[in-house]
Design a protein around this motif. Structure first.
Motif, mmCIF file in Angstrom:
data_model
loop_
_atom_site.group_PDB
_atom_site.id
_atom_site.type_symbol
_atom_site.label_atom_id
_atom_site.label_comp_id
_atom_site.label_asym_id
_atom_site.label_seq_id
_atom_site.Cartn_x
_atom_site.Cartn_y
_atom_site.Cartn_z
ATOM 1 N N PHE A 83 0.830 -1.202 0.000
ATOM 2 C CA PHE A 83 0.000 0.000 0.000
ATOM 3 C C PHE A 83 0.867 1.255 0.000
ATOM 4 O O PHE A 83 0.612 2.204 -0.755
ATOM 5 C CB PHE A 83 -0.926 0.012 1.216
ATOM 6 C CG PHE A 83 -1.620 1.327 1.408
ATOM 7 C CD1 PHE A 83 -2.733 1.653 0.660
ATOM 8 C CD2 PHE A 83 -1.150 2.256 2.319
ATOM 9 C CE1 PHE A 83 -3.370 2.871 0.815
ATOM 10 C CE2 PHE A 83 -1.771 3.470 2.492
ATOM 11 C CZ PHE A 83 -2.888 3.781 1.735
ATOM 12 N N THR A 84 1.896 1.277 0.830
ATOM 13 C CA THR A 84 2.761 2.449 0.900
ATOM 14 C C THR A 84 3.485 2.681 -0.414
ATOM 15 O O THR A 84 3.586 3.820 -0.888
ATOM 16 C CB THR A 84 3.788 2.290 2.042
ATOM 17 O OG1 THR A 84 3.086 2.058 3.256
ATOM 18 C CG2 THR A 84 4.623 3.532 2.206
ATOM 19 N N ILE A 85 3.974 1.618 -1.025
ATOM 20 C CA ILE A 85 4.678 1.755 -2.304
ATOM 21 C C ILE A 85 3.738 2.261 -3.392
ATOM 22 O O ILE A 85 4.068 3.193 -4.137
ATOM 23 C CB ILE A 85 5.326 0.414 -2.695
ATOM 24 C CG1 ILE A 85 6.463 0.088 -1.717
ATOM 25 C CG2 ILE A 85 5.826 0.439 -4.127
ATOM 26 C CD1 ILE A 85 6.973 -1.328 -1.814
ATOM 27 N N VAL A 86 2.539 1.677 -3.469
ATOM 28 C CA VAL A 86 1.566 2.112 -4.482
ATOM 29 C C VAL A 86 1.124 3.551 -4.207
ATOM 30 O O VAL A 86 0.989 4.359 -5.137
ATOM 31 C CB VAL A 86 0.363 1.144 -4.519
ATOM 32 C CG1 VAL A 86 -0.766 1.698 -5.365
ATOM 33 C CG2 VAL A 86 0.798 -0.215 -5.031
ATOM 34 N N ASN A 87 0.926 3.891 -2.944
ATOM 35 C CA ASN A 87 0.526 5.246 -2.589
ATOM 36 C C ASN A 87 1.587 6.260 -3.011
ATOM 37 O O ASN A 87 1.267 7.335 -3.524
ATOM 38 C CB ASN A 87 0.271 5.331 -1.083
ATOM 39 C CG ASN A 87 -0.378 6.621 -0.666
ATOM 40 O OD1 ASN A 87 -0.971 7.312 -1.474
ATOM 41 N ND2 ASN A 87 -0.256 6.947 0.598
ATOM 42 N N ARG A 88 2.848 5.907 -2.817
ATOM 43 C CA ARG A 88 3.930 6.802 -3.261
ATOM 44 C C ARG A 88 3.919 6.960 -4.772
ATOM 45 O O ARG A 88 4.135 8.055 -5.294
ATOM 46 C CB ARG A 88 5.282 6.241 -2.834
ATOM 47 C CG ARG A 88 5.601 6.473 -1.400
ATOM 48 C CD ARG A 88 7.007 5.989 -1.138
ATOM 49 N NE ARG A 88 7.319 6.052 0.264
ATOM 50 C CZ ARG A 88 8.405 5.541 0.788
ATOM 51 N NH1 ARG A 88 9.271 4.910 0.022
ATOM 52 N NH2 ARG A 88 8.637 5.632 2.072
ATOM 53 N N ILE A 90 1.367 6.677 -6.814
ATOM 54 C CA ILE A 90 0.208 7.470 -7.231
ATOM 55 C C ILE A 90 0.408 8.951 -6.913
ATOM 56 O O ILE A 90 0.088 9.818 -7.708
ATOM 57 C CB ILE A 90 -1.075 6.925 -6.567
ATOM 58 C CG1 ILE A 90 -1.412 5.560 -7.173
ATOM 59 C CG2 ILE A 90 -2.234 7.901 -6.710
ATOM 60 C CD1 ILE A 90 -2.546 4.853 -6.468
ATOM 61 N N ARG A 91 0.971 9.227 -5.728
ATOM 62 C CA ARG A 91 1.200 10.613 -5.327
ATOM 63 C C ARG A 91 2.379 11.236 -6.058
ATOM 64 O O ARG A 91 2.574 12.430 -6.011
ATOM 65 C CB ARG A 91 1.465 10.708 -3.827
ATOM 66 C CG ARG A 91 0.259 10.474 -2.985
ATOM 67 C CD ARG A 91 0.522 10.724 -1.536
ATOM 68 N NE ARG A 91 1.960 10.802 -1.239
ATOM 69 C CZ ARG A 91 2.465 10.745 -0.038
ATOM 70 N NH1 ARG A 91 1.693 10.587 0.990
ATOM 71 N NH2 ARG A 91 3.763 10.824 0.157
ATOM 72 N N GLY A 92 3.176 10.427 -6.710
ATOM 73 C CA GLY A 92 4.331 10.955 -7.438
ATOM 74 C C GLY A 92 5.502 11.277 -6.538
ATOM 75 O O GLY A 92 6.254 12.198 -6.797
ATOM 76 N N ASN A 93 5.676 10.542 -5.434
ATOM 77 C CA ASN A 93 6.776 10.735 -4.485
ATOM 78 C C ASN A 93 6.855 12.158 -3.929
ATOM 79 O O ASN A 93 7.921 12.674 -3.666
ATOM 80 C CB ASN A 93 8.126 10.360 -5.130
ATOM 81 C CG ASN A 93 8.348 8.878 -5.095
ATOM 82 O OD1 ASN A 93 7.840 8.188 -4.232
ATOM 83 N ND2 ASN A 93 9.099 8.401 -6.064
#
Length: 94
Positions: A83-88, A90-93
Motif C-alpha cells: 500500500f505504501t509503495i503504491v501510494n507513493r 500514485i502521489r508521485g513521491n
C-alpha cells in the motif's frame, strides 16, 4: 504543508500488528462464547439464520490461533508495505 514520508516497513508493521490484535480479539470472543460469532453475523445480515450454514464449532486450539495470527501478520505486513509503495507511486513521491 508537507506530510512526513511513510516507510513501507513501518506501514506494514502497523497494519500487521493491528490485524493480529483484531484476530486475537475475535479468537477470544469465540473461546469465551462460541455462539457469539454466529449471532453477530446474524445481526449484520439482518437476522438471517446462518446456523444451517455453519458447522459446529469445535474446541479452540491455541496452536491454531498462533498459526492463524502468523498468517494474518504476514499477509497484513505485505499489504501495508505494498500500500505504501503504491501510494507513493500514485502521489508521485511528493
Amino acid at each position: 504543508m508537507t506530510r512526513p514520508r511513510q516507510s513501507p516497513l513501518s506501514c506494514g508493521l502497523s497494519l500487521s500488528v493491528t490485524a493480529v490484535l483484531l484476530y486475537l480479539a475475535c479468537a477470544l470472543i469465540v473461546a469465551w462464547s462460541p455462539g457469539a460469532l454466529a449471532a453477530g453475523l446474524g445481526l449484520v445480515v439482518h437476522g438471517l439464520s446462518l446456523s444451517g450454514l455453519t458447522p459446529a464449532v469445535g474446541e479452540l486450539r491455541w496452536s491454531a490461533v498462533l498459526i492463524g495470527s502468523l498468517a494474518i501478520a504476514g499477509y497484513a505486513f505485505v499489504a501495508g508495505a505494498l500500500f505504501t509503495i503504491v501510494n507513493r507511486l500514485i502521489r508521485g513521491n511528493r
